[in-house]
Design an enzyme around this catalytic site. Structure first.
Site, PDB file in Angstrom:
ATOM      1  N   LYS A 212      28.588  46.297  41.025  1.00  0.00           N
ATOM      2  CA  LYS A 212      28.801  44.995  40.382  1.00  0.00           C
ATOM      3  C   LYS A 212      27.437  44.407  40.053  1.00  0.00           C
ATOM      4  O   LYS A 212      26.443  44.737  40.715  1.00  0.00           O
ATOM      5  CB  LYS A 212      29.537  44.046  41.342  1.00  0.00           C
TER       6      LYS A 212
ATOM      7  N   ASP B 139      33.006  40.597  33.170  1.00  0.00           N
ATOM      8  CA  ASP B 139      33.628  39.831  34.257  1.00  0.00           C
ATOM      9  C   ASP B 139      33.500  38.377  33.784  1.00  0.00           C
ATOM     10  O   ASP B 139      33.373  38.134  32.575  1.00  0.00           O
ATOM     11  CB  ASP B 139      32.909  40.094  35.597  1.00  0.00           C
TER      12      ASP B 139
HETATM   13  P1  NDP Z   1      36.490  34.582  31.921  1.00  0.00           P
HETATM   14  O1  NDP Z   1      35.071  34.176  31.913  1.00  0.00           O
HETATM   15  O2  NDP Z   1      37.097  35.119  30.682  1.00  0.00           O
HETATM   16  O3  NDP Z   1      37.423  33.376  32.405  1.00  0.00           O
HETATM   17  C1  NDP Z   1      37.211  32.774  33.623  1.00  0.00           C
HETATM   18  C2  NDP Z   1      38.175  31.602  33.747  1.00  0.00           C
HETATM   19  O4  NDP Z   1      38.130  31.111  35.076  1.00  0.00           O
HETATM   20  C3  NDP Z   1      37.814  30.443  32.842  1.00  0.00           C
HETATM   21  O5  NDP Z   1      38.962  29.741  32.486  1.00  0.00           O
HETATM   22  C4  NDP Z   1      36.912  29.616  33.748  1.00  0.00           C
HETATM   23  O6  NDP Z   1      36.831  28.239  33.409  1.00  0.00           O
HETATM   24  C5  NDP Z   1      37.621  29.773  35.084  1.00  0.00           C
HETATM   25  N1  NDP Z   1      36.658  29.608  36.153  1.00  0.00           N
HETATM   26  C6  NDP Z   1      35.536  30.302  36.386  1.00  0.00           C
HETATM   27  N2  NDP Z   1      34.875  29.831  37.438  1.00  0.00           N
HETATM   28  C7  NDP Z   1      35.603  28.786  37.877  1.00  0.00           C
HETATM   29  C8  NDP Z   1      35.453  27.884  38.943  1.00  0.00           C
HETATM   30  N3  NDP Z   1      34.397  27.978  39.766  1.00  0.00           N
HETATM   31  N4  NDP Z   1      36.395  26.952  39.122  1.00  0.00           N
HETATM   32  C9  NDP Z   1      37.456  26.872  38.294  1.00  0.00           C
HETATM   33  N5  NDP Z   1      37.652  27.702  37.249  1.00  0.00           N
HETATM   34  C10 NDP Z   1      36.742  28.635  37.064  1.00  0.00           C
HETATM   35  O7  NDP Z   1      36.613  35.644  33.117  1.00  0.00           O
HETATM   36  P2  NDP Z   1      37.764  36.713  33.389  1.00  0.00           P
HETATM   37  O8  NDP Z   1      39.076  36.208  32.923  1.00  0.00           O
HETATM   38  O9  NDP Z   1      37.267  38.016  32.921  1.00  0.00           O
HETATM   39  O10 NDP Z   1      37.749  36.769  34.989  1.00  0.00           O
HETATM   40  C11 NDP Z   1      38.589  35.951  35.778  1.00  0.00           C
HETATM   41  C12 NDP Z   1      38.716  36.549  37.170  1.00  0.00           C
HETATM   42  O11 NDP Z   1      39.293  37.856  37.070  1.00  0.00           O
HETATM   43  C13 NDP Z   1      37.406  36.753  37.932  1.00  0.00           C
HETATM   44  O12 NDP Z   1      37.637  36.559  39.306  1.00  0.00           O
HETATM   45  C14 NDP Z   1      37.067  38.211  37.668  1.00  0.00           C
HETATM   46  O13 NDP Z   1      36.234  38.748  38.684  1.00  0.00           O
HETATM   47  C15 NDP Z   1      38.463  38.814  37.717  1.00  0.00           C
HETATM   48  N6  NDP Z   1      38.629  40.103  37.061  1.00  0.00           N
HETATM   49  C16 NDP Z   1      38.288  40.292  35.757  1.00  0.00           C
HETATM   50  C17 NDP Z   1      38.501  41.520  35.147  1.00  0.00           C
HETATM   51  C18 NDP Z   1      38.224  41.750  33.704  1.00  0.00           C
HETATM   52  O14 NDP Z   1      38.549  42.826  33.214  1.00  0.00           O
HETATM   53  N7  NDP Z   1      37.691  40.794  32.962  1.00  0.00           N
HETATM   54  C19 NDP Z   1      39.029  42.652  35.914  1.00  0.00           C
HETATM   55  C20 NDP Z   1      39.427  42.326  37.264  1.00  0.00           C
HETATM   56  C21 NDP Z   1      39.201  41.105  37.793  1.00  0.00           C
HETATM   57  P3  NDP Z   1      35.506  27.679  32.685  1.00  0.00           P
HETATM   58  O15 NDP Z   1      35.542  28.242  31.318  1.00  0.00           O
HETATM   59  O16 NDP Z   1      35.627  26.218  32.766  1.00  0.00           O
HETATM   60  O17 NDP Z   1      34.341  28.205  33.497  1.00  0.00           O
HETATM   61  O1  2IT Z   2      36.546  43.075  38.705  1.00  0.00           O
HETATM   62  C1  2IT Z   2      36.751  44.013  37.900  1.00  0.00           C
HETATM   63  O2  2IT Z   2      37.431  44.981  38.204  1.00  0.00           O
HETATM   64  C2  2IT Z   2      36.154  43.911  36.564  1.00  0.00           C
HETATM   65  N1  2IT Z   2      35.515  42.903  36.259  1.00  0.00           N
HETATM   66  C3  2IT Z   2      36.287  45.040  35.595  1.00  0.00           C
HETATM   67  C4  2IT Z   2      35.276  46.111  35.869  1.00  0.00           C
HETATM   68  C5  2IT Z   2      35.209  47.224  34.878  1.00  0.00           C
HETATM   69  O3  2IT Z   2      34.305  48.055  35.051  1.00  0.00           O
HETATM   70  O4  2IT Z   2      36.019  47.318  33.944  1.00  0.00           O
END
Ligand code: NDP
Ligand code: 2IT
Length: 444
Positions: A125, A165
């Site tokens: 990561k 992420d």
């Molecule tokens: P994005 O940046 O696309 O979206 C994040 C969302 O979460 C936004 O709406 C953001 O709001 C909100 N957010 C972030 N930090 C905070 C906080 N401290 N308090 C409240 N809201 C918050 O990220 P992703 O959708 O990609 O990721 C979301 C989650 O999913 C994370 O935990 C990530 O690790 C996990 N994840 C992502 C994967 C992927 O493929 N993208 C895969 C597996 C897990 P704002 O815009 O206001 O910051």
């Molecule tokens: O938390 C996760 O699994 C991710 N942000 C996706 C990682 C990846 O390599 O696709």
């Protein structure tokens, strides 16, 4: 004191102040006791001491210049945690809250998640405390180019393959990839989540959210239940949240609330996802805009209230520790039946306990959100094979993988006498494969 307790104590002493890392390690390690009871040879090989220590931690300076000519310096991180079963694989997070503890918790989780996908990917990561919010495209590009100017020497399609992420989506991956290719002079699958015109995979963007719904759907199906007519709450409004919402709605669910870090929207008629997508994906705006555009919906500043809305299914898809014990109690009191984690570690240890005691079907992050990285591995396979699979093909593989994960964690929980405890099941099933690979490779 058991072996596991001893290693956990050492971990806390040797990594002081890393509270998110301690939290993830506590959740994982304490569930592994039965595995170590069964395998005394693991202790002799100091397997757990090695498992909790990253193979390599890279910290670097990221200088960049804003549109007014001011110079800024951010911290860059890449934790190459474990390569026993494949090249390091895991996302990059750009958010002001990023520090070494956050990246290490995410990396530790990623090892077991990647193992659960059944694909040959190790765990890593990275990220930065850079805040992309409010920055111009040029500033984002300048930052990404500077970040990759250091990172490029540590990664490669068979070494370490980052992806997105929080704060890192298609735009950032594009700028990062462009700089890698420019420096390294190779067009390879060194990053996943790439655009479709330059080596990306169909369905990667949708994969985490879709996968989350697929695994939840399987848990429902086996109980004679489905998403049809269910009231759903989804926190966040980013990549994972948006595609979880899309898939849940397509299965007949009514998603009534979403949020960003400023506050939440409640729409009793069901969220109009195209409005959210326009605000978030096109305008990079704030969720409160939704209430101004959709009559009958309400915006409330602050995030916490979202968990007091009655629902059947809660899909936390924003960030770590967004559900604490009090939030979990509200959800339980209001009749939630399923909680599936789209975000990484969104529930505190106490919240998980609350769900367990209440008998809620709880699908932990490393299983429930594995669809994103699983599809990243499908992107790697396509890159290596110079192939481009159709949407239907990738989507079917994703669905099969998620259903497979459900059955794998269910079986592991049953095997050790913890039927229905998917936290135990996911940790044990994920760990068994990594442990086996580490034992086979000697003391490294
Ligand atoms: P994005 O940046 O696309 O979206 C994040 C969302 O979460 C936004 O709406 C953001 O709001 C909100 N957010 C972030 N930090 C905070 C906080 N401290 N308090 C409240 N809201 C918050 O990220 P992703 O959708 O990609 O990721 C979301 C989650 O999913 C994370 O935990 C990530 O690790 C996990 N994840 C992502 C994967 C992927 O493929 N993208 C895969 C597996 C897990 P704002 O815009 O206001 O910051
Ligand atoms: O938390 C996760 O699994 C991710 N942000 C996706 C990682 C990846 O390599 O696709």
């Amino acid at each position: 004191m058991t072996y596991v307790e001893k290693v956990l104590k050492q971990l806390k002493e040797r990594n002081p102040g890393e509270k998110e890392f301690h939290q993830a390690a506590t959740e994982i390690l304490l569930t592994l006791e039965p595995v170590f009871d069964k395998h005394p040879e693991y202790e002799k090989a100091a397997l757990l001491e090695r498992f909790v220590e990253p193979e390599r931690v890279i910290l670097f300076r990221v200088p960049w210049i804003d549109d007014n000519g001011n110079v800024h310096v951010n911290k860059g991180y890449r934790v190459q945690f474990n390569s026993a079963i494949g090249p390091y694989k895991g996302g990059l997070r750009f958010h002001p809250s990023v520090n070494l503890s956050v990246i290490k918790f995410l990396g530790l989780e990623q090892i077991l998640k990647n193992s659960l996908t059944g694909q040959p990917i190790g765990g890593g990561k990275g990220g930065s405390d850079f805040d992309p919010k409010g920055k111009s495209d040029r500033e984002i590009m300048a930052f990404c180019q500077s970040f990759m100017t250091e990172l490029y020497r540590h990664i490669g399609p068979d070494t370490d393959v980052p992806a997105g992420d929080i704060g890192v989506g298609g735009r950032e991956i594009g700028y990062l990839f462009g700089q890698y290719k420019r420096i390294h002079d190779e067009h390879t699958g060194v990053l996943t989540g790439r655009g479709l015109s330059y080596g990306g995979s169909l369905i990667r963007k949708e994969a985490t959210g879709y996968g989350l719904v697929y695994i939840t759907e399987e848990a429902m199906r086996l109980r004679g239940d489905s998403f049809e007519g269910k009231t759903v709450i989804i926190s966040g409004s980013g990549n994972v949240a948006i595609y979880a919402c899309e898939k849940a709605q397509s299965l007949g669910a009514k998603v009534v609330a979403m949020y960003d870090s400023d506050g939440y929207i409640y729409d009793k008629n069901g969220i109009q996802l195209e409005v959210v997508r326009k605000i978030k994906e096109e305008e990079r705006g704030r969720i409160k805009e939704y209430a101004a555009r959709v009559p009958g919906s309400v915006y409330t500043p602050g995030c916490k209230g979202i968990w007091t809305i009655p629902c059947d299914v809660a899909l936390p898809c924003a960030t770590q520790n967004e559900i604490d014990a009090k939030d979990a109690e509200s959800l339980v009191k209001n009749g939630v039946k399923y909680v599936a984690e789209g975000a990484n570690m969104p529930s505190t240890l106490e919240a998980i306990d609350t769900f367990k005691r209440a008998g809620i079907i709880f699908l932990p992050a490393k299983a429930a959100n594995a669809g994103g990285v699983a599809t990243s591995a499908l992107e790697m396979a396509q890159s290596s094979g110079r192939l481009f699979w159709s949407s239907a093909e990738v989507d079917q593989k994703l669905k099969d993988i998620m259903i497979g994960i459900y059955h794998n964690i269910d079986a592991a929980a049953k095997k050790y006498g913890f039927d229905g405890d998917y936290v135990m099941g996911a940790n044990i099933a994920g760990f068994e494969k990594v442990a086996d690979a580490m034992m086979a490779q000697g003391i490294v």
